[in-house]
Design an enzyme around this catalytic site. Sequence first.
Site, PDB file in Angstrom:
ATOM      1  N   GLU A 194      23.244  55.990  58.131  1.00 56.10           N
ATOM      2  CA  GLU A 194      22.035  55.570  57.415  1.00 56.10           C
ATOM      3  C   GLU A 194      20.924  55.128  58.371  1.00 56.10           C
ATOM      4  O   GLU A 194      20.404  54.019  58.294  1.00 56.10           O
ATOM      5  CB  GLU A 194      22.353  54.463  56.403  1.00 56.10           C
ATOM      6  CG  GLU A 194      23.181  54.961  55.235  1.00 56.10           C
ATOM      7  CD  GLU A 194      23.319  53.948  54.105  1.00 56.10           C
ATOM      8  OE1 GLU A 194      22.768  52.831  54.196  1.00 56.10           O
ATOM      9  OE2 GLU A 194      23.987  54.279  53.108  1.00 56.10           O
ATOM     10  N   GLU A 317      29.084  59.174  51.412  1.00 61.48           N
ATOM     11  CA  GLU A 317      29.083  57.951  50.602  1.00 61.48           C
ATOM     12  C   GLU A 317      28.574  58.308  49.216  1.00 61.48           C
ATOM     13  O   GLU A 317      27.465  58.839  49.074  1.00 61.48           O
ATOM     14  CB  GLU A 317      28.207  56.839  51.212  1.00 61.48           C
ATOM     15  CG  GLU A 317      28.822  56.134  52.397  1.00 61.48           C
ATOM     16  CD  GLU A 317      28.023  54.921  52.853  1.00 61.48           C
ATOM     17  OE1 GLU A 317      27.431  54.231  51.999  1.00 61.48           O
ATOM     18  OE2 GLU A 317      28.000  54.676  54.075  1.00 61.48           O
TER      19      GLU A 317
END
Length: 514
Positions: A194, A317
């Site tokens: 991320e 995710e």
Amino acid sequence: MNVFKPTILALSVLASASAFAQVNVSIDATKPGPVINKNVYGQFAEHLGTGIYEGLWVGPDSKIPNTRGWRNDVVGALKELKVPLVRWPGGCFADEYHWRDGIGPRNKRPVKVNTHWGGVAEDNAVGTHEFFDLVDILGTEAYVNGNLGSGTPQEMAEWLEYMTSDTKSTLAEQRRKNGRKEPFKVAFFGIGNEAWGCGGNMKPEYYAQLYNHYATFLKTPPNARPKIVASGGNDNDTKWTDVLSRDAARGTDGISFHYYTLPTGNWDKKGAAIGFPESEWFSTMRQTLRMDELIRNNLAVLDKNDPKKKIGFYVDEWGTWYDVEPGTNPGFLFQRNTLRDAVVAALNFNIFHAHAERVRMTNIAQMVNVLQAMIITDKEKMLLTPTYHAYKMYIPFQDATSLPTAVNNDVAYSSDNQSIPGISASSARGKDGKVWVALVNTNPHQASDVNIDLKGQAALGATGQVLTAEAMDAHNTFEQPQAIKPAPYSVKAVNGKLTLKVPAKSVVVVSVDA
């Protein structure tokens, strides 16, 4: 003749249906499609709340039965899922994790503060060697995330050398001194996580430069090189996929993508895990079905930049994210897991199957005690969630060959002038040679008769399991750990016609009897 013997609760659901909607599902068994990579059923274990400590790791001296510190009950349940891949140590935690803190004698490892998740002490009891013990015990593969956010190219390169080198280098000898003679097998290695957010708040162009910089120094023996994963975008953003597939494509095996299902779509008030109204059941289904569009948009970009389809699209995710359980540490992300979560999981599985050519790995968040968990523990107690049961029902789809599947004459599920598909379907030919069919009914009130039109194979009947319950938020508790679980399901063809009765708010997985 139908032989459908679910729980009394499930029978009452069928009996209460005023009528069955008629839906047709066509399957062409003569046209095998891409293989559904087993890693689509990957798991994720981050140093977050009790997802590692207590939930999985209790230490070798614990009174809770364990193997090398990993609790036997949880590991045993996970082995039954045939978990193909585990991602570790994060997540956001990965970009503040320094691997040297987690090697050597555990009583000499430094204690840090987990600043991302709850501000609790991290004693580094679970490090590289412990994680690979878990991998070995589960018989799974390892997906390791490296620290790009607060680390250096040297630190990342040396960790990979420590894990994979078969030479007499100082790092390889240090690994041997710490108890591991042979190199660890790292199947996937991620460069950061991320980067657009907790991994550094970067722009994709800047991350691509860093990625190329770090990747240059990741060296292993030729036969031990992992698949390298670039940290991609999330939600509606396709720019990360575009930039990375153009500018960071050298040596890249996959680009990651994150998407969470929020009932409200609002991060400040996501919605409750239990006791929710039907409006939030509907919005949860609608939000999770966005996954198909998000994948399609990113794959269009990949097809433009990577027409030979060398780069995989890894949804590493995903899952439901609700408001945390009242009274728990907000940083631990603990939430209840209900029938709604099982239906969400199955909808995503069917979407991933439809894009099997590029979607070669996904990792639900997370494995134990965190977000959409498979398992919940409380000290020595353990229970299996509805999501666990959904994963187990879908095991036959691991490494199965997808088959063209189309839903026709579907009856939409509508709420507040919005509609979503009532039935989701997927099919594949399993490694056992059987045709497997998965059906999901999103409608919490209306059951459906699903007529299966199977081309290329006779159908005498179908046998499998159904997961449903009377309440939308039905869930297991430590007092009632089997309140919701799969029930046997079978049906015989009539005059060569195969019709499956699919209860409201249910998941059905069957093999076709030929």
